[in-house]
Design a protein around this motif. Structure first.
Motif, PDB file in Angstrom:
ATOM      1  N   ASN A 256      32.567  44.495  47.772  1.00 17.34           N
ATOM      2  CA  ASN A 256      31.893  43.803  46.678  1.00 17.34           C
ATOM      3  C   ASN A 256      31.332  44.836  45.710  1.00 17.34           C
ATOM      4  OD1 ASN A 256      32.306  41.192  47.767  1.00 17.34           O
ATOM      5  ND2 ASN A 256      30.537  41.431  49.108  1.00 17.34           N
TER       6      ASN A 256
ATOM      7  N   PRO B 278      26.498  38.672  46.650  1.00 24.30           N
ATOM      8  CA  PRO B 278      27.404  39.764  46.308  1.00 24.30           C
ATOM      9  C   PRO B 278      28.812  39.229  46.064  1.00 24.30           C
ATOM     10  CG  PRO B 278      27.083  39.689  48.667  1.00 24.30           C
ATOM     11  CD  PRO B 278      26.170  38.648  48.087  1.00 24.30           C
ATOM     12  N   ALA B 279      29.570  39.897  45.217  1.00 24.79           N
ATOM     13  CA  ALA B 279      30.936  39.469  44.914  1.00 24.79           C
ATOM     14  C   ALA B 279      31.750  40.662  44.440  1.00 24.79           C
ATOM     15  CB  ALA B 279      30.927  38.382  43.852  1.00 24.79           C
ATOM     16  N   LYS B 280      33.045  40.483  44.456  1.00 26.03           N
ATOM     17  CA  LYS B 280      33.942  41.469  43.871  1.00 26.03           C
ATOM     18  C   LYS B 280      34.507  40.846  42.610  1.00 26.03           C
ATOM     19  CE  LYS B 280      37.790  44.601  44.888  1.00 26.03           C
ATOM     20  NZ  LYS B 280      37.116  45.743  44.262  1.00 26.03           N
TER      21      LYS B 280
ATOM     22  N   GLY C 139      34.108  36.102  46.785  1.00 28.89           N
ATOM     23  CA  GLY C 139      32.928  36.405  47.566  1.00 28.89           C
ATOM     24  C   GLY C 139      32.471  35.196  48.358  1.00 28.89           C
TER      25      GLY C 139
END
Length: 223
Positions: free
Chosen positions: A148, A168-170, A182
């Motif tokens: 992420n 959180p994320a990509k 995510g």
């Protein structure tokens, strides 16, 4: 009669994951803060349209005796892109598309579906959509290429109740495609979904349902 097209669901998730992965193979959104700044003229963010047919949204709800999982579909949405970075966005989720995929017995599946659609849970007849609006995206410094790379903060509306959430994320942008993937953990009780919660029903014992549920997403938006 109620039926589940489980192979199709898995195929869609696999295709979406592959497409997201190809976009997210681009460099992370975070920029080196020590790098010299070029003299550029700021441009207005470009609007990318969410592609519901290419995007996926899965849910998992846990209880003392096990868990259930399923899918929901995005209805529409817009992603704001500044250069090679995602800077904002609004997403509309079609709650009427909610499905349970782990129960193969049609009668049992239908009963759980009916309960999830009722006022005990998501009141879908009264609230057929849910929304999420991004308010801030903060790059995660030093994120590995496959990890992420940003913290997404925003406002989630379920059952007409709006609460701040972050996860959180990509995220990334490449060749006219913006992508994000995510998992977000949501406290359902904040949205007046209290059924089976030990926070409100202390003597419920092994029938308790976790307050938190998760939403795993792969979102594709195109210019």
């Amino acid at each position: 009669m109620f039926s589940i097209h489980f192979p199709f669901v898995m195929k869609k998730f696999a295709l979406s994951a592959l497409l997201v992965a190809s976009v997210l193979a681009a460099p992370a959104v975070a920029k080196d803060p020590t790098a010299p700044k070029a003299a550029t003229t700021a441009k207005a963010p470009a609007s990318y349209k969410v592609q519901p047919q290419l995007s996926t949204l899965g849910w998992v709800g846990k209880k003392v005796t096990g868990q259930h999982n399923g899918t929901i579909q995005f209805k529409s949405g817009d992603v704001e892109v500044q250069g090679s970075q995602i800077t904002g966005g609004t997403f509309l989720v079609d709650m009427t598309s909610l499905k349970v995929v782990d129960i193969t017995d049609a009668d049992t599946n239908g009963k759980l579906m009916g309960h999830l659609r009722s006022d005990d849970f998501f009141s879908i007849e009264k609230n057929p959509t849910a929304t999420f609006k991004i308010t801030r995206i903060t790059p995660i410094k030093g994120a590995a290429a496959a990890a992420n790379n940003a913290t997404v903060a925003g406002e989630l509306t379920i059952k007409g109740i709006t609460k701040p959430v972050s996860f959180p994320a990509k995220v990334g942008v490449k060749n006219g495609v913006a992508a994000a993937s995510g998992t977000a953990t949501i406290d359902r009780t904040l949205f007046d979904i209290r059924y089976g919660s030990k926070s409100f029903f202390e003597s419920i014992g092994d029938k308790a349902i976790d307050n938190d549920f998760t939403l795993s997403f792969n979102v594709i938006a195109k210019k």
